[in-house]
Motif scaffolding. Structure first.
Motif, PDB file in Angstrom:
ATOM      1  N   LEU A 137       2.235   7.799 -14.177  1.00 24.40           N
ATOM      2  CA  LEU A 137       3.006   6.710 -13.587  1.00 24.40           C
ATOM      3  C   LEU A 137       3.225   5.634 -14.639  1.00 24.40           C
TER       4      LEU A 137
ATOM      5  N   HIS B 137       5.788   3.752 -10.903  1.00 21.46           N
ATOM      6  CA  HIS B 137       6.763   4.755 -10.484  1.00 21.46           C
ATOM      7  C   HIS B 137       6.580   5.992 -11.352  1.00 21.46           C
ATOM      8  N   LEU B 138       6.948   7.153 -10.821  1.00 22.51           N
ATOM      9  CA  LEU B 138       7.098   8.342 -11.642  1.00 22.51           C
ATOM     10  C   LEU B 138       8.453   8.240 -12.322  1.00 22.51           C
ATOM     11  N   ARG B 139       8.509   8.560 -13.596  1.00 21.71           N
ATOM     12  CA  ARG B 139       9.753   8.520 -14.359  1.00 21.71           C
ATOM     13  C   ARG B 139       9.822   9.784 -15.207  1.00 21.71           C
TER      14      ARG B 139
ATOM     15  N   ALA C 246       8.214  14.467 -10.722  1.00 22.01           N
ATOM     16  CA  ALA C 246       8.346  14.376  -9.267  1.00 22.01           C
ATOM     17  C   ALA C 246       7.202  15.154  -8.640  1.00 22.01           C
TER      18      ALA C 246
ATOM     19  N   ALA D 264       1.558   4.162  -5.134  1.00 21.03           N
ATOM     20  CA  ALA D 264       2.768   4.721  -5.744  1.00 21.03           C
ATOM     21  C   ALA D 264       2.872   6.221  -5.467  1.00 21.03           C
ATOM     22  N   VAL D 265       1.761   6.934  -5.546  1.00 22.96           N
ATOM     23  CA  VAL D 265       1.777   8.367  -5.245  1.00 22.96           C
ATOM     24  C   VAL D 265       2.229   8.586  -3.803  1.00 22.96           C
TER      25      VAL D 265
ATOM     26  N   ARG E 168       4.220   6.629  -2.078  1.00 17.18           N
ATOM     27  CA  ARG E 168       5.668   6.381  -2.032  1.00 17.18           C
ATOM     28  C   ARG E 168       6.455   7.549  -2.622  1.00 17.18           C
ATOM     29  N   GLU E 169       5.834   8.269  -3.548  1.00 16.44           N
ATOM     30  CA  GLU E 169       6.485   9.414  -4.207  1.00 16.44           C
ATOM     31  C   GLU E 169       6.324  10.705  -3.406  1.00 16.44           C
TER      32      GLU E 169
END
Length: 192
Positions: free
Chosen positions: A92, A100-102, A106, A132-133, A135-136
């Motif tokens: 992240l 965020h993952l970028r 994914a 965050a995980v 949310r992903e």
């Protein structure tokens, strides 16, 4: 690995620093653990990851789909944990202050994730990364870290398996002892 063996690895690599540090959490300490230095040697990083993987209970380990770590501190040990567990290792980033993952990373919907950190002090970064995980689209089953410097006080809301638990004192900015305040402060963490 024993606590003494892990701290010996930090000392031998110049990764256990003394001075006056403002940690990523905002708290101040006379000690800083520069995990990037202890992990710069691939063989040492591999040994530490193998020892950390051995801490994960079998019932959790068998459910892990993916390893995720927060940048910057968790990237190297996260990658080594992925290798130790035979799983992909994602990280992240905080381009706008929020994880965020970028980079095309994914998670599959419902992916079972192991969160990997280098050092946990208050648990703030870990809790942000865990959120965050979610949310992903993933679910964090547990977290591992090389060092829990909270002495077992960090509350993550999930099972937590550090390699070593230590309690180097930390202080709020208005609580820094005079002897520590007399030393110029350095802010070595990844969060500015």
């Amino acid at each position: 690995m024993t606590e003494d063996e892990v701290l010996a690895e930090y000392r031998a690599s110049g990764a256990l620093l003394e001075g006056h540090f403002q940690l990523s959490s905002g708290r101040h300490s006379g000690f800083y653990l520069q995990s990037a230095r202890v992990l710069m040697n691939p063989e040492r990083a591999n040994r530490l990851a193998a020892a950390l993987a051995a801490r994960i209970p079998r019932e959790i380990r068998s459910q892990i789909d993916t390893v995720v770590s927060p940048a910057m501190g968790g990237v190297i040990i996260g990658h080594e944990m992925g290798r130790a567990l035979g799983k992909d290792a994602l990280f992240l980033e905080r381009p706008d202050g929020e994880f965020h993952l970028r980079r095309g990373f994914a998670l599959e919907p419902g992916a079972k994730v192991l969160m990997v950190e280098d050092v946990v002090t208050t648990g703030l970064s870990s809790r942000e990364a865990i959120a965050a995980v979610g949310r992903e689209g993933g679910e964090v089953l547990a977290e591992v870290a090389l060092i829990d410097r909270s002495g077992g006080k960090a509350e993550l809301g999930i099972p937590f398996f550090p390699l070593v638990q230590i309690n180097f004192p930390t202080y709020a900015a208005d609580e820094v002892p005079d002897d520590l305040a007399a030393v110029p402060v350095t802010k070595p963490g990844s969060r500015k």
